[in-house]
Enzyme design. Structure first.
Site, PDB file in Angstrom:
ATOM      1  N   ARG A  94     -21.012 -76.190  53.465  1.00  0.00           N
ATOM      2  CA  ARG A  94     -22.195 -76.281  54.314  1.00  0.00           C
ATOM      3  C   ARG A  94     -23.484 -76.479  53.519  1.00  0.00           C
ATOM      4  NH1 ARG A  94     -21.657 -70.821  57.639  1.00  0.00           N
ATOM      5  NH2 ARG A  94     -21.136 -70.150  55.525  1.00  0.00           N
ATOM      6  N   LYS A 148      -3.543 -66.916  50.579  1.00  0.00           N
ATOM      7  CA  LYS A 148      -3.259 -65.782  51.445  1.00  0.00           C
ATOM      8  C   LYS A 148      -4.580 -65.209  51.961  1.00  0.00           C
ATOM      9  CE  LYS A 148      -3.119 -61.948  48.125  1.00  0.00           C
ATOM     10  NZ  LYS A 148      -4.023 -60.991  48.784  1.00  0.00           N
ATOM     11  N   HIS A 156      -0.493 -66.162  43.691  1.00  0.00           N
ATOM     12  CA  HIS A 156      -0.799 -66.380  42.277  1.00  0.00           C
ATOM     13  C   HIS A 156       0.081 -65.539  41.348  1.00  0.00           C
ATOM     14  CE1 HIS A 156      -3.385 -62.817  43.026  1.00  0.00           C
ATOM     15  NE2 HIS A 156      -3.168 -62.554  41.760  1.00  0.00           N
ATOM     16  N   LYS A 162       2.518 -66.322  37.211  1.00  0.00           N
ATOM     17  CA  LYS A 162       2.435 -65.603  35.952  1.00  0.00           C
ATOM     18  C   LYS A 162       3.699 -65.815  35.130  1.00  0.00           C
ATOM     19  CE  LYS A 162      -0.744 -62.028  37.602  1.00  0.00           C
ATOM     20  NZ  LYS A 162      -1.825 -62.353  36.675  1.00  0.00           N
ATOM     21  N   GLU A 216      -4.194 -50.893  40.414  1.00  0.00           N
ATOM     22  CA  GLU A 216      -5.495 -51.363  39.949  1.00  0.00           C
ATOM     23  C   GLU A 216      -6.420 -50.171  39.758  1.00  0.00           C
ATOM     24  OE1 GLU A 216      -6.707 -55.502  41.473  1.00  0.00           O
ATOM     25  OE2 GLU A 216      -5.815 -54.535  43.222  1.00  0.00           O
ATOM     26  N   ASP A 236      -2.292 -56.585  52.024  1.00  0.00           N
ATOM     27  CA  ASP A 236      -2.927 -57.336  50.947  1.00  0.00           C
ATOM     28  C   ASP A 236      -1.975 -57.607  49.789  1.00  0.00           C
ATOM     29  OD1 ASP A 236      -5.189 -58.556  49.663  1.00  0.00           O
ATOM     30  OD2 ASP A 236      -5.385 -56.769  48.414  1.00  0.00           O
ATOM     31  N   HIS A 258       2.881 -60.280  47.252  1.00  0.00           N
ATOM     32  CA  HIS A 258       3.210 -60.136  45.832  1.00  0.00           C
ATOM     33  C   HIS A 258       4.475 -59.310  45.604  1.00  0.00           C
ATOM     34  CE1 HIS A 258      -0.601 -61.911  45.386  1.00  0.00           C
ATOM     35  NE2 HIS A 258      -1.343 -60.831  45.313  1.00  0.00           N
ATOM     36  N   LYS A 308      -5.521 -48.963  44.828  1.00  0.00           N
ATOM     37  CA  LYS A 308      -6.801 -49.123  44.138  1.00  0.00           C
ATOM     38  C   LYS A 308      -7.221 -47.782  43.546  1.00  0.00           C
ATOM     39  CE  LYS A 308      -7.401 -53.359  45.850  1.00  0.00           C
ATOM     40  NZ  LYS A 308      -7.406 -54.582  45.022  1.00  0.00           N
TER      41      LYS A 308
END
Length: 515
Positions: free
Chosen positions: A70, A177, A207, A211, A245, A264, A269, A367
């Site tokens: 945009r 995703k 992704h 790896k 993480e 998520d 994954h 997390k």
């Protein structure tokens, strides 16, 4: 299943024997349009990956890159934007001559996703590039946008004549995703995309599958006789798949709140890692055969019940991350003070097959955990008989094989060995293979590998629509069970998750690994 497409007519790579995998795979004539090019993913990952591919000589000199957004940007401004992203994020050295060649094919088209005139301008730009750059009508459309926008973009690409491939060219769509938020939405999303693009032209990015260590699972399993006899329920007690993480979610409320850790990470994954670990040997190392074996595993996989005892969820509270005091999720910017979004999710799955009957697969992600790590741990059963006194084996645990996906890529074997000395004492020792120490070659970044694969029509590392739908079928019962049960259990930041996750394994006499 997707059918293999041959490259566009007229393109052959005289340097490459298709059977010789040692030679570099170089993309033929073509280009890419990125929708959402002004977003964080494009700036941090996609644009640097495209430059790195060009810098490695894996893209044709005539490659074209078109951004759609945009913003009222000129070609010159967009070039500057791409250059800034490349210099900040590229992994290969910046070379001015490579950049100049790439910049010649960079263009920007301004418009919204429902703008007929803008997509007509896009069609004109691509036709001009086909004529001037020799892209031969071969275009990949990267949808780095929310799934809610897929219907508009797919419709416009179809309306403007940009989706249909000709007899001598190809058109492909690359999708980020999340692939829906449950089974019903995933099926609807697949229906929308497949109305415009055949499944053979759809590349769904996960992704993690790009790896190097994930791909090494297949090499390690099927290129070595050493592991295959032990890769079953006779010897393996259980499998733990972890993606942890240490970062929080400040600034990501718009994406994450209401989605949560299970949707998520586990749905894509971790279930893909499970499929690669548990699949049978494919007939051949081709996309069709690899995908077929993964589908078989996912069809046989289900959550172990009762879910009240075989699942756990949590939400990080204030605590210490290393030497820093950090806030809890409900104190993070943009999150509701009463948010019920889980930042930690764990579940127990079983695979109903002869090879894996009775072997639980424990999947967890979170997390603000103790450290950033992704690993697959295959924990072996204890020996049926130990001819040692109990005092000799007090420090001996279960044998384990740990595949480290990140950050210290490699494979660790844990087994018992005698402690030097005059007495018999057996203790755990580690034998460690490290990618960094064993190879001088730098592994390509995941997005480099996946973008190149999409341009080459190499679909091995991309989940099919059937894999996506089967993954939701596995996870939906867990999410539905959690719905309406209030806020997840708190766990202090910097720890390894809620107490309920430890109880989940303790009921079976097991414990989580502390990476």
């Amino acid at each position: 299943m997707r059918e293999h497409q041959t490259p566009a007519a007229g393109w052959t790579n005289p340097l490459r024997d298709p059977q010789d995998k040692r030679l570099p795979r170089i993309a033929g004539p073509g280009g890419m349009v990125i929708f959402g090019v002004t977003g964080d993913l494009a700036r941090r990952k996609l644009l640097p990956a495209i430059y790195d591919l060009a810098n490695r000589g894996l893209l044709p000199a005539s490659f074209a890159l078109v951004g759609y957004g945009r913003r009222d940007w000129s070609k010159e401004y967009f070039e500057s934007y791409v250059r800034d992203a490349v210099t900040a994020g590229a992994r290969t050295p910046f070379r001015e001559h490579v950049w100049r060649r790439l910049a010649e094919g960079i263009h920007f088209v301004r418009g919204t996703f429902d703008d007929d005139a803008a997509f007509d301008r896009l069609a004109g730009t691509l036709a001009e590039l086909d004529a001037s750059r020799g892209t031969a009508g071969n275009w990949a459309y990267y949808l780095s946008i929310p799934p809610d926008n897929f219907p508009d973009v797919c419709h416009q690409l179809d309306r403007a004549g940009l989706a249909a491939a000709g007899p001598d060219n190809w058109r492909r769509v690359i999708i980020e995703k999340p692939f829906g938020h449950d089974l019903a939405s995933a099926r609807e999303l697949n229906r929308i995309v497949n109305q415009v693009f055949p499944e053979s032209s759809v590349f769904r990015i996960d992704h993690y599958l790009g790896k190097e260590t994930v791909q090494n699972i297949l090499a390690m399993r099927f290129a070595n006789q050493l592991f295959d006899p032990l890769w079953n329920s006779h010897y393996i007690d259980h499998v733990q798949i972890t993606m942890a993480e240490d970062i929080g979610l400040g600034g990501r409320a718009g994406y994450y709140d209401g989605i949560g850790a299970a949707r998520d990470v586990i749905q894509n994954h971790l279930l893909q890692l499970l499929a690669l670990v548990a699949m049978e040997e494919p007939i051949a190392f081709t996309p069709e055969e690899l995908q077929a074996e993964k589908v078989k595993v996912l069809r046989a996989t289900e959550a172990v019940r009762p879910l009240s005892k075989t699942t756990a969820r949590g939400q990080y509270a204030a605590g210490w991350q290393g030497s820093h005091q950090v806030r809890g999720l409900r104190e993070e910017e943009g999150f509701d003070a009463e948010s019920t979004t889980e930042t930690y999710a764990a579940c127990t799955l079983q695979i109903n097959s002869r090879r894996w009957a009775g072997v639980p697969f424990y999947l967890r992600t979170g997390k603000r955990l103790g450290r950033r790590v992704t690993e697959i741990a295959l924990v072996f059963k204890t020996a049926p008989h130990l001819p040692f006194a109990d005092t000799m084996t007090q420090a001996l645990g279960a044998n384990a094989m740990v595949i480290r996906v990140q950050p210290d890529e490699g494979v660790l074997m844990r087994f018992g060995s005698k402690v030097p000395g005059s007495t018999m004492e057996v203790r755990d020792v580690n034998m460690d293979f490290s990618y960094a120490e064993s190879f001088t070659e730098q592994a390509p970044e995941a997005y480099e590998r996946l973008i190149l694969d999409a341009l080459l029509d190499e679909a091995s590392l991309f989940p099919t629509n059937e894999e996506v739908e089967l993954s939701w079928r596995i996870l939906d019962p867990v999410i539905e069970y959690w719905a309406g049960r209030g806020r997840p259990e708190d766990y202090p930041a910097g720890t390894w998750g809620p107490a309920s996750a430890d109880r989940m394994l303790a009921r079976a006499g097991r414990t989580w690994r502390r990476p």
